[in-house]
Design an enzyme around this catalytic site. Structure first.
Site, PDB file in Angstrom:
ATOM      1  N   CYS A 198      -6.051   0.408   7.109  1.00 35.57           N
ATOM      2  CA  CYS A 198      -5.816   0.786   5.718  1.00 35.57           C
ATOM      3  C   CYS A 198      -6.944   1.689   5.225  1.00 35.57           C
ATOM      4  CB  CYS A 198      -5.720  -0.456   4.844  1.00 35.57           C
ATOM      5  SG  CYS A 198      -5.456  -0.101   3.087  1.00 35.57           S
TER       6      CYS A 198
ATOM      7  N   ASP B  81       0.433   3.770   1.728  1.00 37.83           N
ATOM      8  CA  ASP B  81       0.362   4.370   3.059  1.00 37.83           C
ATOM      9  C   ASP B  81       1.762   4.711   3.578  1.00 37.83           C
ATOM     10  OD1 ASP B  81       0.116   4.531   6.059  1.00 37.83           O
ATOM     11  OD2 ASP B  81      -1.969   4.053   5.610  1.00 37.83           O
TER      12      ASP B  81
ATOM     13  N   HIS C  95      -2.085  -4.041   5.388  1.00 37.00           N
ATOM     14  CA  HIS C  95      -1.739  -3.560   6.729  1.00 37.00           C
ATOM     15  C   HIS C  95      -2.975  -3.116   7.500  1.00 37.00           C
ATOM     16  CE1 HIS C  95      -2.349   0.796   5.863  1.00 37.00           C
ATOM     17  NE2 HIS C  95      -2.103   0.414   4.622  1.00 37.00           N
TER      18      HIS C  95
ATOM     19  N   ARG D  78       2.900   4.939   6.405  1.00 36.87           N
ATOM     20  CA  ARG D  78       3.335   4.202   7.599  1.00 36.87           C
ATOM     21  C   ARG D  78       3.909   2.832   7.268  1.00 36.87           C
ATOM     22  NH1 ARG D  78      -2.448   4.419  10.305  1.00 36.87           N
ATOM     23  NH2 ARG D  78      -2.879   3.938   8.109  1.00 36.87           N
TER      24      ARG D  78
ATOM     25  N   CYS E  72       0.839  -1.198   0.000  1.00 32.56           N
ATOM     26  CA  CYS E  72       0.000   0.000   0.000  1.00 32.56           C
ATOM     27  C   CYS E  72       0.878   1.255   0.000  1.00 32.56           C
ATOM     28  CB  CYS E  72      -0.899  -0.009   1.231  1.00 32.56           C
ATOM     29  SG  CYS E  72      -2.073   1.366   1.296  1.00 32.56           S
TER      30      CYS E  72
END
Length: 212
Positions: A107, A41, A104, A43, A39
């Site tokens: 999400c 993302d 994760h 993080r 992803c």
């Protein structure tokens, strides 16, 4: 911006110097062993999670770590082309030995598949992209006992999404050929941000198991 510049300087003076020989070897070519589809993302940091060095992972990142099915490649739908091109290159040119689909916790992309058309009005490209995960939404809603249990819906969506994307990978003829010959492995991975735990999908049991 100052923080980014400071980071660049620190990389050059510390991290680069520590791995200088490695970077010199990578000057003209790469031989990654793994295609990592994760992803976008902020993080989720693939090299940090897997403790990999430069040159080991060929990384593809998009909203909700989605893999378009192969028929979308043939239809040449623009939003899907970058991800599919990377998959094709990693498998057919770089000859990666394994493909990781990494989802994760918390999400936002997976959560967004439940938004209404009105809520996605200002995000037409994102809306088009998330349509690729409608089978995930359908399956989750079918399996969910309590539709108001948002926490359960969240992790169930994130994990089922990983399994669905593995299925999507197996619509690519060149991947199926290598997979059947055991020339490539496909791994489902679920990363929990707040605990640092990573769970690996056990296809025989149909469950995610803690990596230990």
């Amino acid at each position: 911006m100052n923080n980014l510049i400071a980071g660049l300087i620190k990389f050059r003076t510390q991290d680069y110097e520590e791995h200088k020989n490695l970077f010199c070897r990578l000057k003209r070519s790469q031989q990654p062993h793994t295609l990592f589809i994760g992803c976008s993302d902020s993080r989720v940091v693939p090299e940090l999670i897997t403790k990999s060095l430069p040159g080991e992972l060929f990384v593809v990142r998009n909203i909700a770590n989605i893999v378009p099915q192969y028929h979308h490649v043939l239809e040449q739908e623009a939003p899907m082309s970058a991800t599919t091109a990377c998959i094709e290159y990693a498998v057919n040119v770089l000859k990666v030995e394994q493909i990781i689909i990494c989802g994760h916790s918390n999400c936002g992309g997976c959560g967004s598949i439940y938004l209404s058309d009105e809520e996605l009005t200002e995000l037409p490209v994102t809306k088009k992209w998330l349509e690729l995960a409608q089978t995930v939404k359908t399956r989750v809603l079918k399996e969910l006992d309590d539709p108001d249990d948002i926490m359960k819906r969240e992790w169930l969506t994130e994990q089922i999404n990983i399994v669905e994307q593995i299925k999507h990978l197996l619509t690519y003829p060149f991947i199926v050929e290598k997979y059947n010959k055991r020339e490539i492995d496909i791994i489902g991975m679920y990363y929990t941000i707040e605990s640092g735990e990573v769970f690996i999908y056990n296809a025989l049991k149909g469950v995610f198991e803690l990596a230990n």
